[in-house]
Design an enzyme around this catalytic site. Structure first.
Site, mmCIF file in Angstrom:
data_model
loop_
_atom_site.group_PDB
_atom_site.id
_atom_site.type_symbol
_atom_site.label_atom_id
_atom_site.label_comp_id
_atom_site.label_asym_id
_atom_site.label_seq_id
_atom_site.Cartn_x
_atom_site.Cartn_y
_atom_site.Cartn_z
ATOM 1 N N THR A 193 0.599 -1.319 -0.199
ATOM 2 C CA THR A 193 -0.056 0.259 -0.463
ATOM 3 C C THR A 193 0.642 1.643 0.149
ATOM 4 O O THR A 193 2.216 0.609 0.283
ATOM 5 C CB THR A 193 -1.042 -0.014 1.372
ATOM 6 O OG1 THR A 193 -1.894 -1.317 1.191
ATOM 7 C CG2 THR A 193 -1.999 1.166 1.660
ATOM 8 N N ARG A 205 -13.663 -8.556 0.005
ATOM 9 C CA ARG A 205 -13.087 -7.644 0.846
ATOM 10 C C ARG A 205 -12.726 -6.216 0.842
ATOM 11 O O ARG A 205 -12.098 -6.232 -0.569
ATOM 12 C CB ARG A 205 -11.442 -8.375 1.386
ATOM 13 C CG ARG A 205 -10.737 -7.849 3.079
ATOM 14 C CD ARG A 205 -9.791 -7.484 1.712
ATOM 15 N NE ARG A 205 -8.315 -7.011 3.856
ATOM 16 C CZ ARG A 205 -7.425 -6.539 3.147
ATOM 17 N NH1 ARG A 205 -7.005 -5.689 2.315
ATOM 18 N NH2 ARG A 205 -6.406 -6.310 4.210
ATOM 19 N N GLY A 256 -10.112 -3.302 3.078
ATOM 20 C CA GLY A 256 -9.264 -3.532 4.005
ATOM 21 C C GLY A 256 -9.362 -1.919 4.796
ATOM 22 O O GLY A 256 -10.609 -1.637 4.417
ATOM 23 N N THR A 258 -0.356 1.655 6.437
ATOM 24 C CA THR A 258 0.282 0.406 5.646
ATOM 25 C C THR A 258 -0.261 -0.439 6.566
ATOM 26 O O THR A 258 0.368 -1.130 7.778
ATOM 27 C CB THR A 258 1.050 0.241 4.626
ATOM 28 O OG1 THR A 258 1.334 -0.949 4.583
ATOM 29 C CG2 THR A 258 2.298 1.195 5.741
ATOM 30 N N GLY A 259 -0.777 -1.619 6.241
ATOM 31 C CA GLY A 259 -0.073 -3.193 6.758
ATOM 32 C C GLY A 259 -1.524 -4.434 6.647
ATOM 33 O O GLY A 259 -2.069 -3.987 6.020
ATOM 34 N N GLY A 292 -4.141 -4.968 7.838
ATOM 35 C CA GLY A 292 -5.591 -4.021 7.585
ATOM 36 C C GLY A 292 -7.419 -4.202 8.100
ATOM 37 O O GLY A 292 -7.330 -3.262 9.108
#
Lengths: 331, 331
Positions: A187, A215, A217, A238-239, A241
């Site tokens: 991201t 899905r 996020g 970011t990561g 979600g």
């Protein structure tokens, strides 16, 4: 405009967090990533330098990364379970808390511009799917075939993910830490503060490789992946979600900054290093407040990032961890 | 279980906020609304009384309102621009901050149950569109044709909205205060605290009449329309969703409660009566914390609501304003 009244400007960008290890990057790819992060940072900084709005700086920086195949946003976005691309983006303006976001768009070339169009031209905040693409088209934004987002690298990741998905439960596997870098990170995002002291934050993503079931996020969720409020701070996350949604990470950092009067670095570390890390959520954030001091916090092995303030003659770039003890251990 | 260890239970529900005026309701309709709110409150309270989980109480209460044609959720949901129904719902558990949400579902009979299935069975938090319906079907939840959600009353509202939508800009008109009650309110929600002291919150809606462009409101957004955290409170919101997203209303009330140590009533009033009211955002919230004292705050003319605690022999019901000076004036 009175030059002396100008407030300090700054931009911070990220290109995703995850298990980023030097040994997994070829020198050529690392060089390309660093160059693109520098280009994106400079693109945003140039907007601020000429007196442009923080939102425009955020868009300029993110657009460079969306247009690069190196990041999981715009061209280079991961493949869904259907072999297509569904992109999410959001942007927020700290001066009036106006926000715009799009989810699961398939055709607008730069999702961050679609998010800005929602902020400026729609009475709504979040548009999803075909309706969001249609809105972007009506606003005159460049339109591409979904295959325009294809890259060989992401296609190979997708095929690998499909091959490993042998049971109905294996979607869980894909969300487990460890497979993180390949399957769900990359991201991009940016936060900026302009000469008027206005903050802005934006985030753009292609989501998770092989994602299904529609899905969504944290990237298009205001309060989770993105938040900006002149009274506190601007955040892009970011990561993993799902954790960022459940812990309302972007808004929570701003709330700790505003209500607990925590310095931004401390507020961000509390949420990313303590709360999220304890819960098992991997990732990081970039942040700015009125001090215009770049804040970058991540509990993963690395986070692609770039930043530039008035004190810097050139953009600064980081890829790997700087030695925090609390880096991700896969628990 | 040691009865003396039981914590005080409570449930609060809402059936939407807006320009609810006694003169606009026929006696028969008012009676039906009151009866359904009482039934929903009791359904949730019965779960708590027999030692059930707060999440199950929330679902039981919301399901009654989803199954009633009187509310804009489940059967009775408003029509989209295409003459169909797209429903959103979310649920959150305060003990572990697990959450589930669905957006723009068209076939799952009870969206709140789909949200709970996402919480319990999916690695994700938010599923949208066909994928969300497909997931609900895989989980064995009752499936209906989209026309099952039709009601004559909502069809007439839709036709009226379409007739009034004579220019491209008139979608803005529909989001203006004043047309509020007819066009966008009627969302339902519930918050509960069980004998274990666990909090939960849930929200379900049919969205805005004549909505297009894939608009998603605050109801499926964790942190905006729904939030629950045992360390602070449980919130379900209803109103002009875009404002609730931008101000991260549900999470902000919890943050003020937790970080500023504000009593829940004060935290809710700060956000709904001061912040949201000043910004032009109409609506309200229901809330509970460990005091198990029902909190219901709205800046609109009215909010359908019901509540019951261990002190009440029967559910208490409210429809209209109780005299706040800060009721909506359409600014």
């Amino acid at each position: 405009m009175n030059a002396t009244a100008k407030k300090p400007i700054a931009i911070v960008i990220h290109g995703g967090a995850g298990t980023i290890l030097k040994e997994n990057l070829t020198p050529a790819k690392e060089k390309a990533i660093r160059a693109t992060l520098a280009k994106a940072t400079n693109a945003g900084y140039a907007v601020l330098q000429r007196g442009g709005a923080a939102t425009d700086a955020v868009i300029a920086a993110i657009e460079v990364m969306e247009d690069s195949p190196l990041f999981n946003a715009g061209q280079g976005a991961v493949f869904t379970a259907e072999g297509t691309h569904e992109l999410d983006a959001s942007i927020m303006r700290g001066s009036d808390l106006q926000a715009g976001a799009v989810a699961a768009v398939k055709h607008v070339k730069n999702p961050i511009r679609a998010a800005m169009a929602v902020l400026e031209k729609s009475p709504h905040v979040l548009l999803a799917g075909d309706g969001a693409d249609q809105f972007a088209k009506e606003q005159g934004l460049p339109w591409v075939e979904n295959s325009w987002f294809d890259t060989d690298y992401r296609r190979q990741q997708w095929q690998k993910a499909r091959a490993e998905k042998t049971t109905a439960l294996s979607e869980d596997e894909l969300t487990k830490p460890g497979s993180a870098d390949d399957f769900k990170f990359g991201t991009v995002g940016a936060v900026a503060i302009d000469i008027h002291g206005n903050l802005a934050a934006g985030t753009s993503t292609g989501g998770m490789t092989n994602k299904s079931h529609g899905r969504i996020g944290d990237s298009p969720i205001i309060g989770a992946g993105t938040y900006a409020d002149n009274r506190s701070c601007a955040i892009s996350a970011t990561g993993h979600g799902e954790y960022f949604i459940r812990y309302a990470v972007a808004h929570d950092i701003c709330a700790r900054s505003r209500y607990l009067k925590q310095p931004l670095q401390q507020a961000a570390e509390s949420v990313i290093m303590d709360v999220l890390f304890s819960a098992g959520g991997e990732g990081g954030i970039i942040a700015l407040d009125h001090n215009a001091q770049p804040v970058m916090v991540f509990n993963s092995k690395g986070m692609y990032r770039g930043w530039r303030t008035a004190k810097d003659a050139a953009p600064l770039i980081g890829l790997y961890d700087k030695g925090s003890e609390k880096t991700w251990k896969g628990h």
